[in-house]
Design a protein around this motif. Structure first.
Motif, PDB file in Angstrom:
ATOM      1  N   VAL A   1       0.833  -1.208   0.000  1.00  0.00           N
ATOM      2  CA  VAL A   1       0.000   0.000   0.000  1.00  0.00           C
ATOM      3  C   VAL A   1       0.868   1.259   0.000  1.00  0.00           C
ATOM      4  CG1 VAL A   1      -1.717   1.307   1.292  1.00  0.00           C
ATOM      5  CG2 VAL A   1      -1.912  -1.178   1.113  1.00  0.00           C
ATOM      6  N   LEU A   2       1.913   1.301   0.814  1.00  0.00           N
ATOM      7  CA  LEU A   2       2.761   2.489   0.892  1.00  0.00           C
ATOM      8  C   LEU A   2       3.432   2.780  -0.448  1.00  0.00           C
ATOM      9  CD1 LEU A   2       4.540   2.326   4.385  1.00  0.00           C
ATOM     10  CD2 LEU A   2       3.021   4.116   3.522  1.00  0.00           C
ATOM     11  N   THR A   3       3.910   1.752  -1.100  1.00  0.00           N
ATOM     12  CA  THR A   3       4.549   1.943  -2.403  1.00  0.00           C
ATOM     13  C   THR A   3       3.543   2.435  -3.437  1.00  0.00           C
ATOM     14  OG1 THR A   3       6.122   0.177  -1.906  1.00  0.00           O
ATOM     15  CG2 THR A   3       5.909   0.843  -4.203  1.00  0.00           C
ATOM     16  N   ALA A   4       2.331   1.877  -3.400  1.00  0.00           N
ATOM     17  CA  ALA A   4       1.296   2.305  -4.351  1.00  0.00           C
ATOM     18  C   ALA A   4       0.918   3.769  -4.146  1.00  0.00           C
ATOM     19  CB  ALA A   4       0.076   1.404  -4.205  1.00  0.00           C
ATOM     20  N   ILE A   5       0.753   4.163  -2.895  1.00  0.00           N
ATOM     21  CA  ILE A   5       0.403   5.558  -2.611  1.00  0.00           C
ATOM     22  C   ILE A   5       1.534   6.489  -3.022  1.00  0.00           C
ATOM     23  CG2 ILE A   5      -0.120   7.208  -0.781  1.00  0.00           C
ATOM     24  CD1 ILE A   5      -1.539   4.976   0.703  1.00  0.00           C
ATOM     25  N   SER A   6       2.763   6.092  -2.738  1.00  0.00           N
ATOM     26  CA  SER A   6       3.922   6.915  -3.111  1.00  0.00           C
ATOM     27  C   SER A   6       4.026   7.054  -4.623  1.00  0.00           C
ATOM     28  CB  SER A   6       5.205   6.310  -2.544  1.00  0.00           C
ATOM     29  OG  SER A   6       5.174   6.268  -1.129  1.00  0.00           O
ATOM     30  N   ALA A   7       3.768   5.969  -5.349  1.00  0.00           N
ATOM     31  CA  ALA A   7       3.810   6.019  -6.807  1.00  0.00           C
ATOM     32  C   ALA A   7       2.717   6.941  -7.349  1.00  0.00           C
ATOM     33  CB  ALA A   7       3.650   4.611  -7.383  1.00  0.00           C
ATOM     34  N   LEU A   8       1.529   6.897  -6.742  1.00  0.00           N
ATOM     35  CA  LEU A   8       0.452   7.775  -7.155  1.00  0.00           C
ATOM     36  C   LEU A   8       0.821   9.246  -6.937  1.00  0.00           C
ATOM     37  CD1 LEU A   8      -2.480   8.155  -8.128  1.00  0.00           C
ATOM     38  CD2 LEU A   8      -3.201   7.925  -5.737  1.00  0.00           C
TER      39      LEU A   8
ATOM     40  N   ALA B   1       3.827  10.418  -6.946  1.00  0.00           N
ATOM     41  CA  ALA B   1       4.867  10.747  -7.925  1.00  0.00           C
ATOM     42  C   ALA B   1       4.240  11.109  -9.268  1.00  0.00           C
ATOM     43  CB  ALA B   1       5.839   9.590  -8.082  1.00  0.00           C
ATOM     44  N   VAL B   2       3.258  10.319  -9.708  1.00  0.00           N
ATOM     45  CA  VAL B   2       2.569  10.623 -10.969  1.00  0.00           C
ATOM     46  C   VAL B   2       1.864  11.967 -10.868  1.00  0.00           C
ATOM     47  CG1 VAL B   2       0.721   9.902 -12.517  1.00  0.00           C
ATOM     48  CG2 VAL B   2       2.309   8.200 -11.592  1.00  0.00           C
TER      49      VAL B   2
ATOM     50  N   LEU C   1      -3.221  21.886  -6.615  1.00  0.00           N
ATOM     51  CA  LEU C   1      -2.957  21.353  -5.277  1.00  0.00           C
ATOM     52  C   LEU C   1      -1.589  20.706  -5.151  1.00  0.00           C
ATOM     53  CD1 LEU C   1      -6.457  19.726  -4.595  1.00  0.00           C
ATOM     54  CD2 LEU C   1      -5.606  21.918  -3.755  1.00  0.00           C
ATOM     55  N   LEU C   2      -0.771  20.789  -6.207  1.00  0.00           N
ATOM     56  CA  LEU C   2       0.532  20.111  -6.181  1.00  0.00           C
ATOM     57  C   LEU C   2       1.408  20.542  -5.006  1.00  0.00           C
ATOM     58  CD1 LEU C   2       1.601  20.015  -9.948  1.00  0.00           C
ATOM     59  CD2 LEU C   2       1.003  18.095  -8.473  1.00  0.00           C
TER      60      LEU C   2
END
Length: 417
Positions: A3-10, A12-13, A36-37
């Motif tokens: 989950v943490l990696t998925a959220i971090s990747a999101l 990043a995108v 909101l960046l």
């Protein structure tokens, strides 16, 4: 992938949306997501802390990347790195000093309480214009007469002998004309404003400003044309000095018309591009189209003067292009208003880069000068801007609250280089 990696990747995108080509940000919810960046550091910090706690190396690396990117693009150094082409001196620097001198104010004013009472009893306010010039309802008042006859001796500000080449400018979105007229005039007086740009004006607010004596402080004005594409109201400009030229509609954008005043080699504009909720494509196109006001912008197409329509009236943009194509000296450009965008939006950055404009807020070394919404201390966005071309810097830029408006007024002291 946890989950943490998925959220971090999101995240990043999301952060990389800032680097979309200009115009690509004019679709769907992208204008809002990109705005909101700057706040992504909050979830990115939480992800980094969780990744360290659970020893998740991929999430740790991605979250650290997002944080580095967000803090870099928000740093004063990065915000001020926008390239700007130097403009040739237009020969009017000696005359520019007189603009500041014109801003000395007459002290023969009614009390604020009396003025507010008079404004409230002013009756109905028409919305008709003639060449962009508003005709107040109460034509018998001194303020209304000053609007139509600014050369009247009792309405002239006293010229101040000064060698200071600084001028103070102010812009405000009046929120459908609900901004308090006395609060606007108080800010103009207190900060010695020389040029005032207002957006989302209504006939009622203009009448109140006239009745409260704005024309005694800034006796010259130019309004934009009232038309169906107005987004919240029409735009207006006021000046302490008589303009050499003025236009009610300087360029064609699908939003409120952009009035222009030429003052001693400087073209001042009051602009209000559409908000994304009124159409994302028109929002993006309106921002980049403002580049046509700048002669060094690629958006300017050389004007050959070969229009075959005998009744064709040369527009302001055509005159800018014609002057540029003949190699004549160009005026300094100053665009003020609610542009509904910030530096994270690719369309706005393209306007700055292609038109060689600087943002007064980006000249500040202590962070952004955020103006919306006025009722929140944090978070705020810098939707209102004061943009300028070569030959100027902005040593002092700040915002202040105006009663009745959801935007804060943005003020900047512009200094001739």
């Amino acid at each position: 992938m946890n989950v943490l990696t998925a959220i971090s990747a999101l995240l990043a995108v999301w952060s990389l949306l800032r680097f979309l080509p200009a115009g690509w940000d004019g679709y769907g919810p992208l204008p809002y997501i990109i705005a909101l960046l700057r706040f992504l550091w909050i979830p990115a910090t939480a992800c980094l802390a969780g990744a360290i706690l659970f020893q998740d190396a991929p999430a740790m690396f991605i979250a650290a990347f997002v944080l580095l990117l967000i803090f870099t693009v928000n740093s004063p150094w990065y915000r001020r790195r926008n390239p700007r082409k130097p403009m040739a001196d237009n020969g009017s620097s000696a005359h520019r000093e007189s603009l500041k001198g014109e801003s000395s104010r007459s002290t023969n004013q009614k009390s604020e309480k009396e003025q507010r009472k008079e404004a409230k009893s002013g009756g109905s306010c028409p919305v008709g214009t003639a060449n962009g010039r508003f005709e107040p309802a109460s034509a018998g008042t001194d303020a209304a007469n000053a609007s139509r006859n600014p050369s009247h001796e009792t309405n002239h500000p006293q010229r101040r002998e000064t060698g200071d080449a600084d001028i103070m400018v102010m812009t405000l979105n009046c929120q459908y004309g609900h901004a308090d007229a006395s609060s606007i005039i108080r800010a103009v007086r207190q900060h010695d404003v020389t040029v005032l740009a207002l957006q989302e004006l209504s006939g009622k607010l203009v009448n109140e400003l006239e009745l409260l004596g704005l024309s005694r402080i800034l006796p010259y004005h130019q309004f934009g044309l009232i038309r169906d594409t107005d987004n919240g109201g029409f735009n207006g400009l006021w000046s302490a000095q008589p303009p050499q030229d003025s236009y009610p509609d300087a360029t064609d954008i699908k939003a409120a018309s952009v009035p222009c005043m030429t003052l001693d080699g400087m073209d001042f504009y009051s602009a209000h591009t559409k908000s994304p909720m009124r159409g994302c494509r028109q929002w993006s196109q309106g921002i980049t189209a403002l580049g046509r006001l700048c002669p060094q912008s690629p958006a300017v197409v050389p004007f050959t003067g070969t229009n075959t329509d005998a009744n064709h009236e040369t527009t302001h943009v055509e005159q800018v292009a014609a002057t540029h194509s003949t190699g004549q000296r160009m005026n300094t450009v100053i665009i003020m208003g609610d542009l509904n965008s910030c530096l994270d939006h690719p369309s706005f950055r393209t306007l700055l880069t292609h038109a060689s404009l600087m943002d007064a807020g980006n000249d500040e070394t202590h962070g952004r000068v955020a103006s919306f919404p006025s009722w929140l201390r944090w978070p705020r966005l810098e939707l209102d801007h004061i943009l300028f071309s070569g030959g100027i810097n902005a040593p002092d830029t700040f915002s202040l609250p105006i009663d009745g408006s959801d935007h804060r007024a943005l003020l900047s002291r512009l200094r001739m280089e």
